[in-house]
Design a protein around this motif. Sequence first.
Motif, PDB file in Angstrom:
ATOM      1  N   LEU A 521      15.506 -27.918 -48.368  1.00  0.00           N
ATOM      2  CA  LEU A 521      16.231 -27.170 -49.398  1.00  0.00           C
ATOM      3  C   LEU A 521      15.524 -27.299 -50.746  1.00  0.00           C
ATOM      4  O   LEU A 521      15.342 -26.300 -51.457  1.00  0.00           O
ATOM      5  CB  LEU A 521      17.669 -27.669 -49.501  1.00  0.00           C
ATOM      6  N   GLU A 522      15.096 -28.509 -51.096  1.00  0.00           N
ATOM      7  CA  GLU A 522      14.385 -28.689 -52.361  1.00  0.00           C
ATOM      8  C   GLU A 522      13.026 -27.984 -52.325  1.00  0.00           C
ATOM      9  O   GLU A 522      12.589 -27.410 -53.330  1.00  0.00           O
ATOM     10  CB  GLU A 522      14.217 -30.175 -52.666  1.00  0.00           C
ATOM     11  N   ALA A 523      12.347 -28.031 -51.187  1.00  0.00           N
ATOM     12  CA  ALA A 523      11.056 -27.347 -51.072  1.00  0.00           C
ATOM     13  C   ALA A 523      11.225 -25.839 -51.187  1.00  0.00           C
ATOM     14  O   ALA A 523      10.413 -25.157 -51.822  1.00  0.00           O
ATOM     15  CB  ALA A 523      10.395 -27.707 -49.750  1.00  0.00           C
ATOM     16  N   ARG A 525      13.520 -24.266 -52.842  1.00  0.00           N
ATOM     17  CA  ARG A 525      13.801 -23.942 -54.241  1.00  0.00           C
ATOM     18  C   ARG A 525      12.536 -24.004 -55.094  1.00  0.00           C
ATOM     19  O   ARG A 525      12.403 -23.274 -56.068  1.00  0.00           O
ATOM     20  CB  ARG A 525      14.855 -24.900 -54.783  1.00  0.00           C
ATOM     21  N   ALA A 526      11.608 -24.882 -54.711  1.00  0.00           N
ATOM     22  CA  ALA A 526      10.359 -25.022 -55.464  1.00  0.00           C
ATOM     23  C   ALA A 526       9.263 -24.097 -54.953  1.00  0.00           C
ATOM     24  O   ALA A 526       8.197 -24.013 -55.566  1.00  0.00           O
ATOM     25  CB  ALA A 526       9.875 -26.471 -55.384  1.00  0.00           C
ATOM     26  N   GLY A 527       9.494 -23.397 -53.825  1.00  0.00           N
ATOM     27  CA  GLY A 527       8.468 -22.548 -53.232  1.00  0.00           C
ATOM     28  C   GLY A 527       7.303 -23.350 -52.692  1.00  0.00           C
ATOM     29  O   GLY A 527       6.147 -22.926 -52.762  1.00  0.00           O
ATOM     30  N   ALA A 528       7.589 -24.528 -52.139  1.00  0.00           N
ATOM     31  CA  ALA A 528       6.534 -25.454 -51.715  1.00  0.00           C
ATOM     32  C   ALA A 528       6.478 -25.599 -50.198  1.00  0.00           C
ATOM     33  O   ALA A 528       7.440 -25.327 -49.481  1.00  0.00           O
ATOM     34  CB  ALA A 528       6.754 -26.822 -52.360  1.00  0.00           C
ATOM     35  N   VAL A 529       5.326 -26.063 -49.735  1.00  0.00           N
ATOM     36  CA  VAL A 529       5.090 -26.372 -48.326  1.00  0.00           C
ATOM     37  C   VAL A 529       5.262 -27.875 -48.124  1.00  0.00           C
ATOM     38  O   VAL A 529       4.907 -28.669 -49.002  1.00  0.00           O
ATOM     39  CB  VAL A 529       3.660 -25.945 -47.918  1.00  0.00           C
ATOM     40  N   ILE A 530       5.806 -28.266 -46.983  1.00  0.00           N
ATOM     41  CA  ILE A 530       5.972 -29.688 -46.662  1.00  0.00           C
ATOM     42  C   ILE A 530       5.040 -30.068 -45.515  1.00  0.00           C
ATOM     43  O   ILE A 530       4.999 -29.392 -44.482  1.00  0.00           O
ATOM     44  CB  ILE A 530       7.420 -30.016 -46.272  1.00  0.00           C
ATOM     45  N   ILE A 531       4.287 -31.145 -45.722  1.00  0.00           N
ATOM     46  CA  ILE A 531       3.396 -31.692 -44.686  1.00  0.00           C
ATOM     47  C   ILE A 531       3.860 -33.105 -44.375  1.00  0.00           C
ATOM     48  O   ILE A 531       4.027 -33.922 -45.286  1.00  0.00           O
ATOM     49  CB  ILE A 531       1.921 -31.716 -45.149  1.00  0.00           C
ATOM     50  N   GLY A 532       4.100 -33.385 -43.135  1.00  0.00           N
ATOM     51  CA  GLY A 532       4.547 -34.718 -42.750  1.00  0.00           C
ATOM     52  C   GLY A 532       3.411 -35.530 -42.159  1.00  0.00           C
ATOM     53  O   GLY A 532       2.723 -35.076 -41.245  1.00  0.00           O
ATOM     54  N   GLU A 533       3.199 -36.732 -42.695  1.00  0.00           N
ATOM     55  CA  GLU A 533       2.229 -37.654 -42.086  1.00  0.00           C
ATOM     56  C   GLU A 533       2.924 -38.262 -40.865  1.00  0.00           C
ATOM     57  O   GLU A 533       3.795 -39.125 -40.994  1.00  0.00           O
ATOM     58  CB  GLU A 533       1.815 -38.718 -43.110  1.00  0.00           C
ATOM     59  N   ASP A 534       2.563 -37.762 -39.690  1.00  0.00           N
ATOM     60  CA  ASP A 534       3.243 -38.165 -38.463  1.00  0.00           C
ATOM     61  C   ASP A 534       2.293 -38.886 -37.514  1.00  0.00           C
ATOM     62  O   ASP A 534       2.344 -38.698 -36.296  1.00  0.00           O
ATOM     63  CB  ASP A 534       3.880 -36.959 -37.772  1.00  0.00           C
ATOM     64  N   LEU A 535       1.418 -39.713 -38.085  1.00  0.00           N
ATOM     65  CA  LEU A 535       0.494 -40.495 -37.270  1.00  0.00           C
ATOM     66  C   LEU A 535       1.218 -41.696 -36.680  1.00  0.00           C
ATOM     67  O   LEU A 535       2.326 -42.037 -37.080  1.00  0.00           O
ATOM     68  CB  LEU A 535      -0.688 -40.960 -38.121  1.00  0.00           C
ATOM     69  N   GLY A 536       0.565 -42.373 -35.753  1.00  0.00           N
ATOM     70  CA  GLY A 536       1.139 -43.576 -35.176  1.00  0.00           C
ATOM     71  C   GLY A 536       2.143 -43.259 -34.080  1.00  0.00           C
ATOM     72  O   GLY A 536       2.087 -42.224 -33.419  1.00  0.00           O
TER      73      GLY A 536
END
Length: 728
Positions: A521-523, A525-536
């Motif tokens: 929701l916050e992304a 509103r900011a028009g942003a992309v989310i990248i998750g560090e999902d290593l391990g």
Amino acid sequence: MTESTPVGTASDEPAGEDLKRLAEMHGVSTEYWDYHGNRAAPSRATLVAVLAALGVAAATDAQIEASLADAELAPWKRILPPTVVRRQGWEAPVALHIPHGAQVTVRVELESGGSVELEQAEDWERPREVDGVLTGRASFRVPGDLPLGWHTLVAEIEAVEDRPATTATAALAMTPDRLDLPASLGERGWGVMAQLYSARSADSWGIGDADDLTELASFLGDEGADFLLINPLHAAEPSGRMTPSPYLPVTRRFVNPIYIRPEAIPEMTRLSGPRRSLIQWSLEELAATNRTVDPIDRDSIWQLKRDALEVVFSAGRSRSRRRDFERFRAEAGEGLERFALWCALTEKHGEMAGWPEALKDPSSAVVADEARALTDRIDFYAWLQWIVDEQLARAQEQAKASGMALGIMDDLAVGVHARGADVWSEPEAFAPGIEVGAPPDMYNQLGQNWSQPPWSPVYLAETAFQPLRDMVRTVLRHAGALRVDHIIGLFRLWWIPKGMGAASGAYVRYDHEAMVGVVLLEAHRAGAVIIGEDLGTVEPWARDYLAGRGVLGTSVLWFEKQGDGWPLQPQDYRRLALSTVNTHDLPPTAGYLADEHVALRERLGLLADPVEQVRAEASMERDRMIERLREHRLLGADPSEREIVEALHRYIARTPSALIGVALVDCVGERRTQNQPGTDQEYPNWRIPLADSSGEPVLIEDLPGNTRSASLFQAIRQEMGQRRTPRD
């Protein structure tokens, strides 16, 4: 697979079945798969300590029995859940618990005004006796077409028998079902990953800053890059020793003012000649360090820079600038005021551990008295946040103006310092007596303790996830994308009771549907992309879930393997991912190819397996990768180091991944590791300035003429078929 075996160093006594059931009811996992593929289980001591941190008594059989009964009835003791999070486009019910036979109406009061009445759904749950009251459950449909945002659920319950009418409310978040990549990115994009503190210019104060960020982003945008991923800029200690790690901040909401460029502050024009000279003398004292490769000394830099900023602050502001500053403070609200107060108290009293007890309670009368006495210092620290915010805004503006699709990609650390501003300001938000880390894995065979207190999942729900909302909203103010370090922390975290080893932890689950929804929701509103560090160690379903929500994963070439141990073929990489050759927790590619990741860990005593075995495994990994590159006709018979580095980047550019990242250290041939996990003072983590393969410093002004970076950028553009050409 093996049978379940307890792990840990505190006590290996296994947990009983009732304790396990209680733990699971409170989101504490009682078994997991270790990195060897074996089933493991936390010890009884671990589970008791973790439950205690959640406010659940479980030290004796009697306590376990009572806590089980409490857990069974807990949802029935409140009318509405504390917070309800739903996805737009999905109709889902919300359950109420009310006196049996009572009439109830439910509506949603919208964030933008107006309200929507909810329809009741069938619910065949049988009533229960709760504290002497026969209590039933009623469900109401939350429509999927509600607008995105934070709304309020209102339940009005009519009087029944001797019980008066009651009104209950709860926060309702309507979140995006998924985020889509921005149209400006096209099908794919590429960018550069940099440790901002290491990326200096001739005019830097010994450390990369917001002005350097602006110049670096502008240069990379002209080269065709779509983003610049930087290390977390979270605030560190305002005085005394500054923690070097950007992943151990005192707060994740506010910025380290060490990244301010003093000369770029408009109020510099108000200074008299002598006062301007004071700033110039400080700069001259640090300028020479820009041309060395010695570890960055943040403490000395900050002392001189803070003195200079004090001079600028004392010059005052024009009427319009005062108004801008006041507006900024009003928008940031109580969070900024408490952070600035914490900074002022730290400056006066030193590290928080040594404060008088009365100062450790932010709501105490003693703190209020101190705040009145420290008004000027509070103003100063709030002003620093305003100034760095302005300079970061300019960096993002210039990044987009240079043609970048996303611009600055910020990084969000997984937690905060146990004796920092966030913990002092809102101590009830954190689980007491717990530190976060990771269980043993191939690269950290003793496990990791990051010395960070985790958020309490109970507190998050009770406060409508306000700490998470405030943090993400602030970090995204001037960014087009956000990398979330250890994104699995939105699902679960490895809780380590204080005094136990890193292996003696347990996974505690969070409401990932709510946590991810709030971030999206916050992304949105900011028009942003989310990248998750999902290593391990991440369950496949979690990666699938994130992809379904439009969250990109992270793929590192050295970690992407087939079932037979050979490197994953390019076409088998994930589409929704940021794919890179390396990561900041490994040596730059040139160093990795030379087995620096083995040699360094051997020198520091971090290997659990015999060094010969680890070297042999590294050699086989490298040989297989070289063979794979030749299979794709990316290498000749006798390649140079530079040719191998470029071939590796061409390899990941051939994947379908939406984003391709190139480390700045690989652009210039750097070999030194930025961070060696599992160390503190043993290695100069997070203090290595940018240098080339010869050990000579590389400044931002040097990059346009750097043949190695030019060649690597050209290789990436060719492989990705980029139509946009670099500017002259």
